[in-house]
Write a protein that holds these residues in place. Structure first.
Motif, mmCIF file in Angstrom:
data_model
loop_
_atom_site.group_PDB
_atom_site.id
_atom_site.type_symbol
_atom_site.label_atom_id
_atom_site.label_comp_id
_atom_site.label_asym_id
_atom_site.label_seq_id
_atom_site.Cartn_x
_atom_site.Cartn_y
_atom_site.Cartn_z
ATOM 1 N N ILE A 101 50.890 -2.872 106.159
ATOM 2 C CA ILE A 101 49.633 -1.737 105.875
ATOM 3 C C ILE A 101 48.620 -1.967 106.828
ATOM 4 O O ILE A 101 48.455 -2.883 107.919
ATOM 5 C CB ILE A 101 49.336 -2.979 105.270
ATOM 6 N N THR A 102 47.527 -1.454 107.881
ATOM 7 C CA THR A 102 46.714 -1.379 108.732
ATOM 8 C C THR A 102 45.955 -2.017 108.389
ATOM 9 O O THR A 102 44.481 -2.486 109.176
ATOM 10 C CB THR A 102 46.423 -0.147 109.698
ATOM 11 N N THR A 103 44.688 -1.876 106.966
ATOM 12 C CA THR A 103 44.403 -1.847 105.823
ATOM 13 C C THR A 103 44.036 -2.365 104.857
ATOM 14 O O THR A 103 45.182 -1.619 103.979
ATOM 15 C CB THR A 103 42.796 -0.902 106.966
ATOM 16 N N THR A 104 43.154 -3.154 104.523
ATOM 17 C CA THR A 104 43.220 -3.204 103.125
ATOM 18 C C THR A 104 43.223 -2.284 101.954
ATOM 19 O O THR A 104 41.684 -1.689 103.099
ATOM 20 C CB THR A 104 42.490 -4.747 102.840
ATOM 21 N N PRO A 105 43.791 -1.694 101.269
ATOM 22 C CA PRO A 105 43.913 -0.347 100.902
ATOM 23 C C PRO A 105 42.473 -0.629 100.060
ATOM 24 O O PRO A 105 42.813 -1.933 99.045
ATOM 25 C CB PRO A 105 44.817 -0.263 100.114
ATOM 26 N N SER A 106 41.846 0.455 99.717
ATOM 27 C CA SER A 106 41.107 0.384 98.751
ATOM 28 C C SER A 106 41.435 1.576 97.352
ATOM 29 O O SER A 106 41.600 2.850 97.826
ATOM 30 C CB SER A 106 39.329 1.076 99.364
ATOM 31 N N GLY A 107 40.583 1.712 96.366
ATOM 32 C CA GLY A 107 40.781 2.575 95.432
ATOM 33 C C GLY A 107 42.323 2.016 94.908
ATOM 34 O O GLY A 107 43.701 1.430 95.056
ATOM 35 N N TRP A 108 42.937 3.402 94.444
ATOM 36 C CA TRP A 108 44.510 3.990 94.391
ATOM 37 C C TRP A 108 45.204 4.593 95.809
ATOM 38 O O TRP A 108 44.950 5.537 96.233
ATOM 39 C CB TRP A 108 44.740 5.406 94.062
ATOM 40 N N SER A 109 46.370 3.776 95.854
ATOM 41 C CA SER A 109 46.453 4.444 97.281
ATOM 42 C C SER A 109 48.249 4.381 97.056
ATOM 43 O O SER A 109 48.821 2.996 97.102
ATOM 44 C CB SER A 109 46.078 3.262 98.781
ATOM 45 N N ALA A 110 49.082 5.703 97.456
ATOM 46 C CA ALA A 110 50.443 5.398 97.346
ATOM 47 C C ALA A 110 50.738 5.685 99.263
ATOM 48 O O ALA A 110 50.374 6.027 99.718
ATOM 49 C CB ALA A 110 50.759 7.124 96.944
ATOM 50 N N ILE A 111 51.786 4.724 98.672
ATOM 51 C CA ILE A 111 52.811 4.790 99.953
ATOM 52 C C ILE A 111 53.797 5.612 99.844
ATOM 53 O O ILE A 111 54.078 6.265 100.720
ATOM 54 C CB ILE A 111 52.772 3.011 100.212
ATOM 55 N N ILE A 112 54.244 5.325 98.882
ATOM 56 C CA ILE A 112 56.247 6.493 98.767
ATOM 57 C C ILE A 112 55.403 6.774 97.118
ATOM 58 O O ILE A 112 55.586 5.948 96.833
ATOM 59 C CB ILE A 112 57.296 6.055 99.201
ATOM 60 N N TRP A 113 55.731 7.924 96.656
ATOM 61 C CA TRP A 113 55.185 8.131 95.183
ATOM 62 C C TRP A 113 55.152 9.242 94.675
ATOM 63 O O TRP A 113 54.544 9.883 95.135
ATOM 64 C CB TRP A 113 54.001 8.048 95.079
ATOM 65 N N ALA A 114 55.934 9.598 93.379
ATOM 66 C CA ALA A 114 55.461 11.296 92.844
ATOM 67 C C ALA A 114 55.556 10.947 90.976
ATOM 68 O O ALA A 114 55.844 9.507 90.467
ATOM 69 C CB ALA A 114 57.067 11.284 92.697
ATOM 70 N N TYR A 169 46.037 9.148 98.541
ATOM 71 C CA TYR A 169 46.294 9.051 100.284
ATOM 72 C C TYR A 169 46.523 7.795 100.423
ATOM 73 O O TYR A 169 44.670 7.351 100.329
ATOM 74 C CB TYR A 169 45.485 9.626 100.924
ATOM 75 N N SER A 170 46.976 7.716 101.304
ATOM 76 C CA SER A 170 46.821 5.987 101.588
ATOM 77 C C SER A 170 46.859 5.926 103.778
ATOM 78 O O SER A 170 47.233 7.372 104.710
ATOM 79 C CB SER A 170 48.024 5.073 101.312
ATOM 80 N N GLY A 204 56.808 9.666 83.554
ATOM 81 C CA GLY A 204 57.315 9.414 83.990
ATOM 82 C C GLY A 204 57.729 9.190 85.457
ATOM 83 O O GLY A 204 56.316 10.199 86.195
ATOM 84 N N CYS A 205 57.249 7.968 86.785
ATOM 85 C CA CYS A 205 57.134 8.091 87.976
ATOM 86 C C CYS A 205 58.007 7.034 88.397
ATOM 87 O O CYS A 205 58.451 7.146 88.382
ATOM 88 C CB CYS A 205 55.903 7.528 88.693
ATOM 89 N N ASN A 206 58.018 7.324 90.038
ATOM 90 C CA ASN A 206 58.954 6.264 91.167
ATOM 91 C C ASN A 206 57.942 6.321 92.446
ATOM 92 O O ASN A 206 56.996 6.886 93.187
ATOM 93 C CB ASN A 206 59.851 7.263 91.030
ATOM 94 N N GLY A 207 58.045 4.757 92.996
ATOM 95 C CA GLY A 207 57.222 4.715 94.080
ATOM 96 C C GLY A 207 56.319 3.371 93.580
ATOM 97 O O GLY A 207 56.493 2.735 93.126
ATOM 98 N N VAL A 208 55.793 3.181 95.141
ATOM 99 C CA VAL A 208 55.519 1.665 95.582
ATOM 100 C C VAL A 208 53.851 2.598 95.749
ATOM 101 O O VAL A 208 53.586 3.286 96.237
ATOM 102 C CB VAL A 208 55.694 0.927 96.604
ATOM 103 N N ARG A 209 53.059 2.085 95.324
ATOM 104 C CA ARG A 209 51.175 1.633 95.510
ATOM 105 C C ARG A 209 50.642 1.185 95.646
ATOM 106 O O ARG A 209 51.149 -0.142 94.788
ATOM 107 C CB ARG A 209 51.084 3.435 94.523
ATOM 108 N N TYR A 210 49.475 0.848 96.243
ATOM 109 C CA TYR A 210 48.642 -0.259 95.870
ATOM 110 C C TYR A 210 47.552 0.333 95.036
ATOM 111 O O TYR A 210 46.847 1.910 95.527
ATOM 112 C CB TYR A 210 47.659 -0.043 97.070
ATOM 113 N N GLY A 211 46.744 -0.283 93.966
ATOM 114 C CA GLY A 211 45.896 0.487 92.973
ATOM 115 C C GLY A 211 45.447 -0.594 91.679
ATOM 116 O O GLY A 211 46.032 -0.845 91.253
#
Length: 144
Positions: free
Chosen positions: A31-44, A131-132, A52-59
Motif C-alpha cells: 500500500i503506497t498510501t493509506t486508502p480512504s473510503g472504499w478502495s478495491a485491490i482485487i474485487w468483483a 478505484y485503489s 455475491g462477491c470475491n476479493g480483497v478491498r479496503y474500506g
C-alpha cells in the motif's frame, strides 16, 4: 531486458483479469498510501439479490474479504510493508490468510459472483468502481 518491480495505479485505472470471481485468489501488494473510503485491490461483486462477491478491498476503516457475503478483517497499515493476502473460496466455505497467518474463515451464505475480477477497482455490474492507489508486486489467480 529489465524486469518490472511492480505496477502502480494512480487511482483511476483498473485491469480486467478476465477470470471469474468464483476462484481462489492470491495477491501480494504494498500500500503506497493509506486508502480512504472504499478502495478495491482485487474485487468483483454482483448487485442486488442474491449478492455475491470475491476479493480483497479496503474500506472505510479495515481490509475486507468478500466470499459470497463480506467478512471484515482489520489490520493496521504500514506503508512500507508488503502484505500477502490469500483468499480461498469454494461454494460453501472461505478463508483468508494474511502474511501466512490465518485471519478469518467461515461458511458462504450467498453465491459467488460470476463477474471477472478487476485489479485496482471493484467490478460491479460491468463497471469499475472504488478505484485503489497501490503498488502491486505480483498477483496470482488460481482457478480449478
Amino acid at each position: 531486458m529489465k524486469r518490472l518491480e511492480y505496477i502502480q495505479s494512480t487511482g483511476s485505472q483498473f485491469i480486467d483479469t478476465g477470470v471469474s470471481g468464483a476462484v481462489e485468489i492470491e495477491a501480494q501488494f504494498k500500500i503506497t498510501t493509506t486508502p480512504s473510503g472504499w478502495s478495491a485491490i482485487i474485487w468483483a461483486e454482483n448487485s442486488g439479490s442474491p449478492w455475491g462477491c470475491n476479493g480483497v478491498r479496503y474500506g472505510p476503516s479495515n481490509f475486507q474479504l468478500g466470499q459470497g457475503g463480506t467478512s471484515a478483517y482489520s489490520i493496521s497499515i504500514n506503508t512500507t510493508t508488503l502484505y500477502t493476502f490469500k483468499a480461498i473460496t469454494n461454494p460453501s466455505n472461505y478463508y483468508l490468510k494474511v502474511n501466512d497467518s490465518n485471519a478469518i474463515s467461515g461458511s458462504n451464505a450467498n453465491s459467488l459472483t460470476s463477474y471477472s475480477l478487476y485489479l485496482f477497482a471493484n467490478h460491479q455490474v460491468n463497471k469499475a468502481t472504488h478505484y485503489s492507489k497501490i503498488q502491486l508486486y505480483y498477483c496470482r489467480i488460481y482457478s480449478e
